[in-house]
Design a protein around this motif. Structure first.
Motif, PDB file in Angstrom:
ATOM      1  N   GLU A  20      33.272  38.890  45.965  1.00  7.55           N
ATOM      2  CA  GLU A  20      32.012  39.206  45.271  1.00  7.55           C
ATOM      3  C   GLU A  20      31.666  40.680  45.421  1.00  7.55           C
ATOM      4  OE1 GLU A  20      28.716  36.639  46.067  1.00  7.55           O
ATOM      5  OE2 GLU A  20      29.916  34.815  45.964  1.00  7.55           O
ATOM      6  N   GLU A  21      31.866  41.220  46.614  1.00  9.10           N
ATOM      7  CA  GLU A  21      31.594  42.646  46.825  1.00  9.10           C
ATOM      8  C   GLU A  21      32.501  43.493  45.948  1.00  9.10           C
ATOM      9  OE1 GLU A  21      32.086  43.310  50.984  1.00  9.10           O
ATOM     10  OE2 GLU A  21      30.152  42.416  51.528  1.00  9.10           O
ATOM     11  N   LEU A  22      33.765  43.113  45.858  1.00  4.61           N
ATOM     12  CA  LEU A  22      34.695  43.852  45.009  1.00  4.61           C
ATOM     13  C   LEU A  22      34.280  43.744  43.549  1.00  4.61           C
ATOM     14  CD1 LEU A  22      37.322  45.440  44.576  1.00  4.61           C
ATOM     15  CD2 LEU A  22      38.510  43.247  44.428  1.00  4.61           C
ATOM     16  N   THR A  23      33.855  42.561  43.133  1.00  4.00           N
ATOM     17  CA  THR A  23      33.427  42.361  41.744  1.00  4.00           C
ATOM     18  C   THR A  23      32.289  43.311  41.396  1.00  4.00           C
ATOM     19  OG1 THR A  23      34.071  40.029  41.839  1.00  4.00           O
ATOM     20  CG2 THR A  23      32.557  40.656  40.100  1.00  4.00           C
ATOM     21  N   ARG A  24      31.299  43.384  42.270  1.00  4.33           N
ATOM     22  CA  ARG A  24      30.165  44.286  42.021  1.00  4.33           C
ATOM     23  C   ARG A  24      30.614  45.747  41.999  1.00  4.33           C
ATOM     24  NH1 ARG A  24      27.250  40.439  45.433  1.00  4.33           N
ATOM     25  NH2 ARG A  24      25.585  39.463  44.205  1.00  4.33           N
ATOM     26  N   SER A  25      31.530  46.098  42.899  1.00  3.40           N
ATOM     27  CA  SER A  25      31.991  47.488  42.967  1.00  3.40           C
ATOM     28  C   SER A  25      32.711  47.899  41.689  1.00  3.40           C
ATOM     29  CB  SER A  25      32.913  47.691  44.172  1.00  3.40           C
ATOM     30  OG  SER A  25      34.211  47.156  43.936  1.00  3.40           O
ATOM     31  N   LEU A  26      33.271  46.919  40.969  1.00  2.00           N
ATOM     32  CA  LEU A  26      33.961  47.197  39.713  1.00  2.00           C
ATOM     33  C   LEU A  26      32.999  47.197  38.532  1.00  2.00           C
ATOM     34  CD1 LEU A  26      37.132  44.950  40.218  1.00  2.00           C
ATOM     35  CD2 LEU A  26      36.980  47.428  40.466  1.00  2.00           C
ATOM     36  N   GLY A  27      31.707  46.969  38.800  1.00  2.00           N
ATOM     37  CA  GLY A  27      30.733  46.918  37.724  1.00  2.00           C
ATOM     38  C   GLY A  27      30.746  45.604  36.969  1.00  2.00           C
ATOM     39  N   LEU A  28      31.342  44.561  37.539  1.00  2.00           N
ATOM     40  CA  LEU A  28      31.414  43.250  36.889  1.00  2.00           C
ATOM     41  C   LEU A  28      30.360  42.312  37.474  1.00  2.00           C
ATOM     42  CD1 LEU A  28      35.310  42.860  36.923  1.00  2.00           C
ATOM     43  CD2 LEU A  28      33.886  43.720  35.054  1.00  2.00           C
ATOM     44  N   GLU A  29      30.020  41.260  36.729  1.00  2.00           N
ATOM     45  CA  GLU A  29      28.957  40.360  37.149  1.00  2.00           C
ATOM     46  C   GLU A  29      29.405  38.909  37.246  1.00  2.00           C
ATOM     47  OE1 GLU A  29      25.666  40.867  34.505  1.00  2.00           O
ATOM     48  OE2 GLU A  29      25.288  42.933  35.125  1.00  2.00           O
ATOM     49  N   GLU A  30      30.712  38.652  37.120  1.00  2.00           N
ATOM     50  CA  GLU A  30      31.161  37.263  37.166  1.00  2.00           C
ATOM     51  C   GLU A  30      32.489  37.161  37.914  1.00  2.00           C
ATOM     52  OE1 GLU A  30      30.996  33.611  34.085  1.00  2.00           O
ATOM     53  OE2 GLU A  30      32.325  35.215  33.450  1.00  2.00           O
ATOM     54  N   VAL A  31      32.588  36.099  38.734  1.00  2.00           N
ATOM     55  CA  VAL A  31      33.835  35.766  39.422  1.00  2.00           C
ATOM     56  C   VAL A  31      34.307  34.418  38.877  1.00  2.00           C
ATOM     57  CG1 VAL A  31      34.987  35.594  41.658  1.00  2.00           C
ATOM     58  CG2 VAL A  31      32.807  36.799  41.485  1.00  2.00           C
ATOM     59  N   TYR A  61      29.481  28.401  42.806  1.00  2.00           N
ATOM     60  CA  TYR A  61      30.298  28.274  41.598  1.00  2.00           C
ATOM     61  C   TYR A  61      29.890  27.017  40.819  1.00  2.00           C
ATOM     62  CZ  TYR A  61      33.441  31.947  43.176  1.00  2.00           C
ATOM     63  OH  TYR A  61      33.957  33.159  43.575  1.00  2.00           O
ATOM     64  N   ARG A  62      30.065  27.095  39.509  1.00  2.00           N
ATOM     65  CA  ARG A  62      29.804  25.930  38.659  1.00  2.00           C
ATOM     66  C   ARG A  62      31.085  25.600  37.896  1.00  2.00           C
ATOM     67  NH1 ARG A  62      29.203  27.435  33.324  1.00  2.00           N
ATOM     68  NH2 ARG A  62      28.812  29.648  32.935  1.00  2.00           N
ATOM     69  N   ILE A  63      31.210  24.346  37.484  1.00  2.00           N
ATOM     70  CA  ILE A  63      32.382  23.922  36.714  1.00  2.00           C
ATOM     71  C   ILE A  63      32.174  24.291  35.248  1.00  2.00           C
ATOM     72  CG2 ILE A  63      33.712  21.944  35.900  1.00  2.00           C
ATOM     73  CD1 ILE A  63      33.114  20.571  38.549  1.00  2.00           C
ATOM     74  N   VAL A  81      40.587  22.442  37.383  1.00  2.00           N
ATOM     75  CA  VAL A  81      39.153  22.633  37.258  1.00  2.00           C
ATOM     76  C   VAL A  81      38.880  24.129  37.247  1.00  2.00           C
ATOM     77  CG1 VAL A  81      36.891  22.188  38.286  1.00  2.00           C
ATOM     78  CG2 VAL A  81      38.723  20.493  38.517  1.00  2.00           C
ATOM     79  N   TYR A  82      38.253  24.620  36.184  1.00  2.00           N
ATOM     80  CA  TYR A  82      37.948  26.038  36.038  1.00  2.00           C
ATOM     81  C   TYR A  82      36.470  26.252  36.384  1.00  2.00           C
ATOM     82  CZ  TYR A  82      42.448  26.448  33.715  1.00  2.00           C
ATOM     83  OH  TYR A  82      43.798  26.437  33.432  1.00  2.00           O
ATOM     84  N   MET A  83      36.215  27.207  37.257  1.00  2.00           N
ATOM     85  CA  MET A  83      34.868  27.427  37.771  1.00  2.00           C
ATOM     86  C   MET A  83      34.508  28.910  37.703  1.00  2.00           C
ATOM     87  SD  MET A  83      35.124  24.904  41.116  1.00  2.00           S
ATOM     88  CE  MET A  83      33.356  24.673  41.256  1.00  2.00           C
ATOM     89  N   SER A  84      33.207  29.190  37.714  1.00  2.00           N
ATOM     90  CA  SER A  84      32.764  30.588  37.671  1.00  2.00           C
ATOM     91  C   SER A  84      31.449  30.741  38.415  1.00  2.00           C
ATOM     92  CB  SER A  84      32.598  31.064  36.222  1.00  2.00           C
ATOM     93  OG  SER A  84      31.564  30.341  35.565  1.00  2.00           O
ATOM     94  N   LYS A  85      31.155  31.997  38.780  1.00  2.00           N
ATOM     95  CA  LYS A  85      29.900  32.320  39.463  1.00  2.00           C
ATOM     96  C   LYS A  85      29.360  33.631  38.920  1.00  2.00           C
ATOM     97  CE  LYS A  85      27.859  33.094  44.049  1.00  2.00           C
ATOM     98  NZ  LYS A  85      28.093  33.091  45.522  1.00  2.00           N
ATOM     99  N   ARG A  86      28.137  33.586  38.405  1.00  2.00           N
ATOM    100  CA  ARG A  86      27.473  34.808  37.942  1.00  2.00           C
ATOM    101  C   ARG A  86      26.805  35.477  39.138  1.00  2.00           C
ATOM    102  NH1 ARG A  86      28.531  37.234  33.350  1.00  2.00           N
ATOM    103  NH2 ARG A  86      26.414  38.051  33.308  1.00  2.00           N
ATOM    104  N   LEU A  87      26.954  36.783  39.218  1.00  2.00           N
ATOM    105  CA  LEU A  87      26.372  37.536  40.323  1.00  2.00           C
ATOM    106  C   LEU A  87      25.094  38.225  39.864  1.00  2.00           C
ATOM    107  CD1 LEU A  87      29.604  39.200  41.742  1.00  2.00           C
ATOM    108  CD2 LEU A  87      28.592  37.002  42.352  1.00  2.00           C
TER     109      LEU A  87
END
Length: 276
Positions: free
Chosen positions: A61-72, A92-94, A107-113
């Motif tokens: 999650e920290e890396l995601t934010r550092s890249l300017g992204l909002e989703e894992v 995470y949600r399905i 199962v594909y899941m994602s999390k918005r930051l």
């Protein structure tokens, strides 16, 4: 278990967690244009049950934010119900379930930051800033290449700042370097025009990403713009780096136009910010 890790280590980001000199866990990630994909989280049997997998998810999650992204995003086998429960427990949600003939149910899941507010331009940041001289050209080049290397798989080529002549850049532009604890952590390259300040390059060392230094340098650029008596800042980025565009929009930039820079460089997004 059947992946080619010679290829994976070359094409993806694989971060290793060592404890007492032993490899305890790892996480394999791949930045996409609008999210970070977690390909693999693995913990040594001797170290399972101690929270290292969760710690690596936080690291992602920290890396995601550092890249300017909002989703894992990630995926797991539908038979691994404990994995699904673990990912749900950390937010995470399905999104969907798919059945593959050879691999079974996935199962594909994602999390918005949540966006992180930029840190104020502290006295510590100001104290760490230094204007680059011609003698710093090699250090500027090396940090820039390291900072942009993560985008090569996304762009399919080296980013424009990776190929610049920094002997010329340090001479012709303003390059301010940020030192943290005596080490070069980040830099910003700027060029004053008659009616605006152009930001040519913002680069943060991979070891220092996720700490807000890029945003702090953007705040520094705003102060510098005002000191020159100018009321506008401009920058550009690749349209493939949608996370960068979103980051700049969050700190007040608007998209002015999209334009093909050159056949081998793709389409650039040109953005600007008027200062109050």
């Amino acid at each position: 278990m059947t992946a080619d890790y010679g290829v994976a280590v070359r094409d993806h980001m694989v971060d290793l967690l060592h404890l007492d000199g032993e490899l305890a866990a790892l996480i394999e990630m791949r930045p996409e244009v609008d999210h970070l994909l977690i390909v693999n989280v693995a913990v040594s049997p001797a170290h399972q049950g101690q929270g290292y997998g969760r710690a690596l998810l936080v690291h992602a999650e920290e890396l995601t934010r550092s890249l300017g992204l909002e989703e894992v995003r990630l995926y797991t086998n539908g038979s691994f119900t404990n994995n699904v429960k673990l990912y749900k427990s950390v937010g995470y949600r399905i999104d969907r379930k798919e059945v593959h003939p050879q691999l079974g149910a996935a199962v594909y899941m994602s999390k918005r930051l949540l966006p992180v507010s930029p840190p104020p331009l502290t006295e510590a940041i100001r104290a760490g800033l230094r204007r680059a001289t011609p003698a710093d050209a090699a250090a500027v080049r090396d940090l820039t290449r390291a900072a942009y290397a993560q985008w090569v798989p996304v762009l399919g080529r080296e980013a424009k700042p990776m190929t610049a002549d920094y002997d010329v850049a340090v001479h012709d532009h303003i390059v301010d370097m940020l030192y943290v604890d005596g080490e070069l952590a980040a830099l910003i390259e700027m060029y004053p025009e008659t009616d605006h300040l152009l930001i040519v390059n913002v680069a943060v060392s991979p070891a220092c990403q996720g700490h807000g230094y890029g945003r702090a340098l953007l705040a520094h650029a705003e102060e510098f713009t005002r000191s020159l008596g100018l009321g506008e800042m401009r920058l550009y980025t690749s349209n493939q780096l949608t996370g960068n565009v979103k980051l700049y929009e969050r700190v007040g930039y608007k998209v002015d136009r999209e334009e093909e820079a050159a056949p081998h460089l793709g389409v650039f997004v040109y953005m600007s910010k008027r200062l109050v």
